[in-house]
Design a protein around this motif. Structure first.
Motif, PDB file in Angstrom:
ATOM      1  N   SER A  43       2.308 -38.748  -3.402  1.00  0.00           N
ATOM      2  CA  SER A  43       2.090 -37.939  -2.200  1.00  0.00           C
ATOM      3  C   SER A  43       2.479 -36.483  -2.449  1.00  0.00           C
ATOM      4  CB  SER A  43       2.857 -38.507  -1.013  1.00  0.00           C
ATOM      5  OG  SER A  43       4.250 -38.396  -1.222  1.00  0.00           O
ATOM      6  N   LEU A  44       3.529 -36.251  -3.236  1.00  0.00           N
ATOM      7  CA  LEU A  44       3.939 -34.887  -3.564  1.00  0.00           C
ATOM      8  C   LEU A  44       2.872 -34.183  -4.395  1.00  0.00           C
ATOM      9  CD1 LEU A  44       6.773 -33.553  -2.953  1.00  0.00           C
ATOM     10  CD2 LEU A  44       7.116 -33.699  -5.396  1.00  0.00           C
ATOM     11  N   VAL A  45       2.322 -34.883  -5.383  1.00  0.00           N
ATOM     12  CA  VAL A  45       1.261 -34.299  -6.205  1.00  0.00           C
ATOM     13  C   VAL A  45       0.040 -34.005  -5.345  1.00  0.00           C
ATOM     14  CG1 VAL A  45      -0.381 -34.844  -8.054  1.00  0.00           C
ATOM     15  CG2 VAL A  45       2.049 -35.266  -8.386  1.00  0.00           C
ATOM     16  N   ALA A  46      -0.272 -34.904  -4.414  1.00  0.00           N
ATOM     17  CA  ALA A  46      -1.417 -34.666  -3.529  1.00  0.00           C
ATOM     18  C   ALA A  46      -1.191 -33.432  -2.667  1.00  0.00           C
ATOM     19  CB  ALA A  46      -1.656 -35.894  -2.654  1.00  0.00           C
ATOM     20  N   ILE A  47       0.015 -33.287  -2.153  1.00  0.00           N
ATOM     21  CA  ILE A  47       0.318 -32.123  -1.312  1.00  0.00           C
ATOM     22  C   ILE A  47       0.271 -30.842  -2.139  1.00  0.00           C
ATOM     23  CG2 ILE A  47       2.171 -30.990  -0.030  1.00  0.00           C
ATOM     24  CD1 ILE A  47       2.974 -33.781   0.985  1.00  0.00           C
ATOM     25  N   VAL A  48       0.905 -30.876  -3.313  1.00  0.00           N
ATOM     26  CA  VAL A  48       0.945 -29.677  -4.160  1.00  0.00           C
ATOM     27  C   VAL A  48      -0.455 -29.342  -4.673  1.00  0.00           C
ATOM     28  CG1 VAL A  48       1.829 -28.795  -6.357  1.00  0.00           C
ATOM     29  CG2 VAL A  48       3.358 -29.934  -4.781  1.00  0.00           C
ATOM     30  N   PRO A  52      -3.184 -25.137  -3.323  1.00  0.00           N
ATOM     31  CA  PRO A  52      -4.048 -24.088  -3.904  1.00  0.00           C
ATOM     32  C   PRO A  52      -5.468 -24.130  -3.349  1.00  0.00           C
ATOM     33  CG  PRO A  52      -2.902 -25.257  -5.642  1.00  0.00           C
ATOM     34  CD  PRO A  52      -2.616 -25.979  -4.373  1.00  0.00           C
ATOM     35  N   ILE A  53      -5.976 -25.329  -3.095  1.00  0.00           N
ATOM     36  CA  ILE A  53      -7.333 -25.435  -2.552  1.00  0.00           C
ATOM     37  C   ILE A  53      -7.388 -24.779  -1.172  1.00  0.00           C
ATOM     38  CG2 ILE A  53      -9.063 -27.066  -1.712  1.00  0.00           C
ATOM     39  CD1 ILE A  53      -8.113 -28.948  -3.967  1.00  0.00           C
ATOM     40  N   LEU A  54      -6.387 -25.068  -0.341  1.00  0.00           N
ATOM     41  CA  LEU A  54      -6.358 -24.460   0.988  1.00  0.00           C
ATOM     42  C   LEU A  54      -6.194 -22.949   0.914  1.00  0.00           C
ATOM     43  CD1 LEU A  54      -4.212 -27.068   2.943  1.00  0.00           C
ATOM     44  CD2 LEU A  54      -6.667 -26.675   3.111  1.00  0.00           C
ATOM     45  N   LEU A  55      -5.394 -22.475  -0.038  1.00  0.00           N
ATOM     46  CA  LEU A  55      -5.227 -21.025  -0.203  1.00  0.00           C
ATOM     47  C   LEU A  55      -6.534 -20.354  -0.621  1.00  0.00           C
ATOM     48  CD1 LEU A  55      -1.724 -20.802  -1.890  1.00  0.00           C
ATOM     49  CD2 LEU A  55      -2.350 -20.044   0.392  1.00  0.00           C
TER      50      LEU A  55
END
Length: 137
Positions: A43-48, A52-55
Motif C-alpha cells: 500500500s505504501l508503494v502504491a501511494i508513493v 508523482p502521477i497526480l503531480l
C-alpha cells in the motif's frame, strides 16, 4: 528412590507436544506479521507511486488552465498556447544544445584518451630532449 521410566517418558512426550504447539503458534504469529507487513509495504508503494502521477496530471491541468485564461484575454487559443509553451521550448533547446556539445566527437572517450596519450608523449619526448641537451648527449 528411582523414577519410573514411564513417568519420564510421559513427561518427555508432553514436553515435545508443548514445544510443537509453541512452535506452531510462533509460526502462525510470524506469518500474520509478515502478511501485515507485506500489505503495508504494497500500500505504501502504491501511494508513493501515485503521488508523482497526480503531480504530473496537476501540472498539465494547470498549464491547460493558464492557456485557457490567456485565450480568454487574447481572444485566441493559438497565441496563448505559444506564450505558455515558449519557456519550455527555450529549456528544451538549451538542454539539446548542452547534449549536442557533450556528445561531440571531440568529447568521446577514445578521442580524449588518444589526445591525452599524444600530450603525454610530447611531454616525455620534450623532457627527454631537454635532459639530453643539458647532459650533452
Amino acid at each position: 528412590m528411582r523414577h519410573a521410566p514411564d513417568g519420564t517418558l510421559a513427561l518427555l512426550v508432553a514436553a515435545l507436544r508443548q514445544g510443537a504447539a509453541h512452535v506452531e503458534t510462533l509460526l502462525t504469529l510470524a506469518r500474520t506479521e509478515v502478511d501485515g507487513n507485506v500489505r503495508t509495504l504494497v500500500s505504501l508503494v502504491a501511494i508513493v507511486g501515485t503521488i508523482p502521477i497526480l503531480l504530473i496530471v496537476t501540472f498539465f491541468l494547470g498549464l491547460d488552465a493558464v492557456v485557457k485564461l490567456l485565450a480568454v484575454l487574447l481572444g485566441s487559443e493559438a497565441p496563448a498556447a505559444l506564450i505558455v509553451a515558449t519557456p519550455f521550448l527555450i529549456v528544451a533547446l538549451g538542454l539539446g544544445w548542452i547534449g549536442a556539445r557533450r556528445m561531440a566527437l571531440s568529447n568521446l572517450e577514445p578521442w580524449r584518451t588518444w589526445r591525452e596519450v599524444k600530450r603525454d608523449v610530447r611531454q616525455v619526448t620534450g623532457t627527454v630532449a631537454k635532459e639530453g641537451a643539458r647532459t650533452g648527449a
